[in-house]
Design a protein around this motif. Structure first.
Motif, mmCIF file in Angstrom:
data_model
loop_
_atom_site.group_PDB
_atom_site.id
_atom_site.type_symbol
_atom_site.label_atom_id
_atom_site.label_comp_id
_atom_site.label_asym_id
_atom_site.label_seq_id
_atom_site.Cartn_x
_atom_site.Cartn_y
_atom_site.Cartn_z
ATOM 1 N N GLY A 64 0.913 -1.615 -0.216
ATOM 2 C CA GLY A 64 0.320 -0.040 -0.298
ATOM 3 C C GLY A 64 0.713 1.357 -0.255
ATOM 4 N N PHE A 65 2.025 1.192 -0.032
ATOM 5 C CA PHE A 65 3.341 1.766 0.252
ATOM 6 C C PHE A 65 3.136 2.694 -0.784
ATOM 7 C CE2 PHE A 65 5.765 -1.914 0.343
ATOM 8 C CZ PHE A 65 6.616 -1.574 -0.223
ATOM 9 N N ILE A 66 2.661 2.027 -1.976
ATOM 10 C CA ILE A 66 3.686 2.552 -2.991
ATOM 11 C C ILE A 66 1.964 4.081 -3.661
ATOM 12 C CG2 ILE A 66 4.592 1.048 -3.947
ATOM 13 C CD1 ILE A 66 2.305 0.125 -5.655
ATOM 14 N N GLY A 67 1.216 3.673 -3.539
ATOM 15 C CA GLY A 67 0.067 5.024 -3.233
ATOM 16 C C GLY A 67 -0.812 4.346 -4.643
ATOM 17 N N GLU A 78 6.968 -2.949 -10.339
ATOM 18 C CA GLU A 78 8.514 -3.309 -10.016
ATOM 19 C C GLU A 78 8.833 -1.691 -10.298
ATOM 20 O OE1 GLU A 78 11.889 -4.013 -13.350
ATOM 21 O OE2 GLU A 78 10.653 -5.640 -12.968
ATOM 22 N N LYS A 79 9.380 -0.192 -10.776
ATOM 23 C CA LYS A 79 9.247 0.491 -10.817
ATOM 24 C C LYS A 79 9.308 1.186 -9.236
ATOM 25 C CE LYS A 79 9.536 4.922 -13.049
ATOM 26 N NZ LYS A 79 8.867 6.318 -12.729
ATOM 27 N N ARG A 84 10.834 3.014 -4.269
ATOM 28 C CA ARG A 84 9.769 3.027 -2.235
ATOM 29 C C ARG A 84 11.137 2.203 -1.522
ATOM 30 N NH1 ARG A 84 5.836 5.615 -1.093
ATOM 31 N NH2 ARG A 84 5.964 5.471 1.401
ATOM 32 N N ILE A 85 12.253 1.885 -2.253
ATOM 33 C CA ILE A 85 13.131 0.661 -1.822
ATOM 34 C C ILE A 85 13.146 0.338 0.223
ATOM 35 C CG2 ILE A 85 15.335 1.677 -1.573
ATOM 36 C CD1 ILE A 85 14.072 -1.370 -3.452
ATOM 37 N N LEU A 89 11.882 -3.166 1.000
ATOM 38 C CA LEU A 89 12.887 -4.039 1.786
ATOM 39 C C LEU A 89 12.399 -4.226 3.643
ATOM 40 C CD1 LEU A 89 16.439 -2.917 1.498
ATOM 41 C CD2 LEU A 89 14.904 -5.214 0.710
ATOM 42 N N MET A 90 11.558 -3.312 4.182
ATOM 43 C CA MET A 90 10.799 -3.651 5.137
ATOM 44 C C MET A 90 9.964 -4.570 5.108
ATOM 45 S SD MET A 90 11.044 0.131 7.465
ATOM 46 C CE MET A 90 10.871 -0.199 8.550
ATOM 47 N N GLU A 91 9.251 -4.108 4.052
ATOM 48 C CA GLU A 91 8.080 -5.241 4.259
ATOM 49 C C GLU A 91 8.411 -6.368 4.164
ATOM 50 O OE1 GLU A 91 4.121 -6.722 4.024
ATOM 51 O OE2 GLU A 91 4.629 -4.915 4.628
#
Length: 223
Positions: A64-67, A78-79, A84-85, A89-91
């Motif tokens: 959901g963080f990709i908005g 992928e982009k 939001r790397i 990574l945290m996810e």
């Protein structure tokens, strides 16, 4: 025995989750999601490695963080993930390191590109991540197997353990995944991802637009 809350507090300290990420993982029942992906690890890895690999992944993942909830294709997903790397990574969880996007391989003179190539520091193995913007179909597994074999042949060093393949898609049939993985000797897993979760959670706590308009009118007229 640790309580559920204690486990989330410990995981927050270990993984460096923010408060919002911790609350999101609680709402998504993070601990029940761990190890729920469909995989063939038990048949393709030694027992100790199989258990470790199983709990390094989960199902589903929350992107959901990709908005955005309207992705057109895998390249767009992928982009956005690589933009939001840190969040990605945290996810993915503790131990994952990013190696490259559209990682180039040449096999018998032909060019191939892995969506995301990662490395797991605790498992000491590469992880090939393939992203799909459509429902899982059995043909996806064959391509993933090809990439895993190529990484083992051309990239993996003697000190590295066997490469794992991991496919992420918005929806899947668990039965189709199980049948598709059966018979392959490369370790692979399949999980779903969600991109609407955070948007829907925010919408739940936002006031209705009619209520906002009514409140503004009341404030304007002093009523």
């Amino acid at each position: 025995m640790f309580s559920s809350n204690s486990r989330y507090i410990m995981e927050t300290a270990q993984q460096g989750w923010s408060r919002d990420v911790m609350l999101q993982n609680i709402s998504l029942d993070y601990y029940h999601a761990k190890g729920k992906e469909i995989n063939n690890f038990a048949n393709t890895l030694p027992p100790v490695h199989s258990d470790f690999a199983r709990y390094a992944f989960k199902d589903p993942y929350s992107f959901g963080f990709i908005g955005s909830s309207s992705l057109k294709n895998e390249l767009e997903l992928e982009k956005k993930l690589t933009e939001r790397i840190i969040d990605f990574l945290m996810e993915m969880g503790r131990g994952f390191a990013f190696v490259g996007r559209q990682y180039h391989l040449i096999v018998d003179g032909d060019d191939y590109y892995i969506d995301l190539l990662m490395y797991h520091l605790q498992m000491h193995r590469y992880v090939v991540v393939e992203l799909k913007a459509v429902e899982f179909i059995p043909e996806f597994v064959s391509k993933l197997n090809f990439y895993v074999s190529a990484v083992d042949e051309y990239i993996k060093m003697p000190q590295d353990n066997q490469t794992i393949g991991f496919l992420l898609c918005p929806t899947k049939s668990n039965e189709k995944v199980r049948f598709s993985l059966r018979g392959f000797t490369q370790p692979m897993g399949v999980a779903e991802y969600e991109i609407k979760q955070l948007i829907e959670e925010v919408q739940k706590v936002l006031p209705d637009i009619d209520d906002v308009s009514l409140d503004e009118n009341r404030n304007y007229y002093g009523k």
